[in-house]
Design a protein around this motif. Sequence first.
Motif, short mmCIF file in Angstrom:
data_model
loop_
_atom_site.label_atom_id
_atom_site.label_comp_id
_atom_site.label_asym_id
_atom_site.label_seq_id
_atom_site.Cartn_x
_atom_site.Cartn_y
_atom_site.Cartn_z
N TYR A 37 41.26 35.31 38.90
CA TYR A 37 40.81 36.62 38.39
C TYR A 37 40.07 36.46 37.06
O TYR A 37 38.98 36.99 36.87
N SER A 40 36.76 34.69 37.77
CA SER A 40 35.80 35.50 38.54
C SER A 40 35.35 36.72 37.76
O SER A 40 34.17 37.01 37.68
N ALA A 41 36.31 37.45 37.20
CA ALA A 41 36.00 38.75 36.61
C ALA A 41 35.51 38.62 35.16
O ALA A 41 34.59 39.31 34.75
N THR A 173 30.62 35.13 30.44
CA THR A 173 30.08 36.48 30.22
C THR A 173 29.78 36.75 28.75
O THR A 173 29.58 37.89 28.35
N GLN A 279 31.42 44.47 34.47
CA GLN A 279 31.52 45.58 35.44
C GLN A 279 31.09 45.13 36.83
O GLN A 279 31.72 45.46 37.82
N SER A 280 30.01 44.35 36.89
CA SER A 280 29.52 43.93 38.20
C SER A 280 30.50 42.97 38.87
O SER A 280 30.48 42.79 40.08
N ARG A 281 31.38 42.35 38.07
CA ARG A 281 32.38 41.44 38.64
C ARG A 281 33.71 42.13 38.91
O ARG A 281 34.70 41.48 39.24
N GLY A 282 33.73 43.46 38.71
CA GLY A 282 34.93 44.21 39.11
C GLY A 282 35.87 44.60 37.99
O GLY A 282 36.92 45.19 38.24
N VAL A 283 35.55 44.28 36.73
CA VAL A 283 36.43 44.72 35.63
C VAL A 283 36.27 46.24 35.48
O VAL A 283 35.15 46.75 35.45
N GLU A 284 37.39 46.94 35.41
CA GLU A 284 37.36 48.40 35.32
C GLU A 284 37.53 48.84 33.87
O GLU A 284 38.45 48.41 33.19
N THR A 330 39.09 48.10 28.70
CA THR A 330 39.34 48.02 30.14
C THR A 330 40.54 48.90 30.48
O THR A 330 41.32 49.27 29.61
#
Length: 374
Positions: A37, A40-41, A173, A279-284, A330
Amino acid sequence: METLTINKPSKTTDFLPLNGTDHVEFYVGNAKQAAHYYKSAFGFQSLAYAGPQTGVRDRVSYVLQQGKIRLVLTTPLKSDHPIAEHIKKHGDGVKVLALSVDDAYDAFKQTTSRGALPYQKPQTITDEHGEVRISGIKLYGETVHLFVERKNYNGVFLPSYEKMDSHYNPKATGLLHIDHCVGNVGWHKMNEWVNFYEDVMGFRNILTFDDKMISTEYSALMSKVMSNGNGYVKFPINEPAEGKKKSQIEEYLEFYEGEGVQHLALATDHIVETVTNLQSRGVEFLTVPTTYYDDLIDRVGHIDEDLEPLKRLGILVDSDNEGYLLQIFTKPVEDRPTLFFEIIQRKGAKSFGAGNFKALFEAIEREQDLRGNL
Ligand code: FE2
């Protein structure tokens, strides 16, 4: 506004010189998946591994790095391990805030002689790459500070760790270092921990926010920011305050089942790029109503960034008399509403975004309400 006392001279000499944060260790239910996670994120890179293959029989740890930020994700291999108890009670969370020192034996002596409770007596650990000296003291809840001295060590992380090679290496990132790390403590406990940082660690209180400053229609909290002598390490401490409804700090304490680390603020020099990427990797992220941006420039003055991307991403801006900062938060990164991250870019400002507290806490309350915890 907040009480800004950044230039207040230190009352004490720096008996605990710190070189910054060495690493942050999380105890998690499944370190293999947590590592995936954060790679990736968030774009962390594989650095080191410890586990049965490196001679550690009872647990597994993955060390990830981005810029100067090192995260260690640790899982026990059996249920009768003390780490398993920690996870059962708190869920995934931060156990260790490790600080880099030049003398881990002296750091232990200085702090324990001033009242710190020992967590780990000083020890010297060696392997073929040299020696590391480590000691540790107890902090709020079950959290601890480790003092890590690695000037005579050139291994990848610590003895018993080996370099971790992975064929899966998502791009970084742009996260650079830990700007600050916030702890949530119980009702009326903030000053106890402020005193701890002052008396035991030689820190000073550089900012104070009372419940009048940090409140919405419904809930409130109080916060004091503690900084070490050279300003490399900053630990704000929050406690809940009375409001019409439940404080976000109370929700944390209830679900973490105790005091602990609330958020880590990670610094970037390119917040729009970093947050677009995350954001594009799914972090909210928490969002604020777009009306937040209507009077933004009147409030903070000129900023170099275009307003449009900030608005699209939900990035907040605040200023003090030294400059401005951009920040975004987040949602919690686990199912319990506990630990979250802040992404921050400082452009001169040394404060913490007090002008955003209301908008931010209203955003948190909307989430709290959805969870039925407001
Ligand atoms: Fe923060």
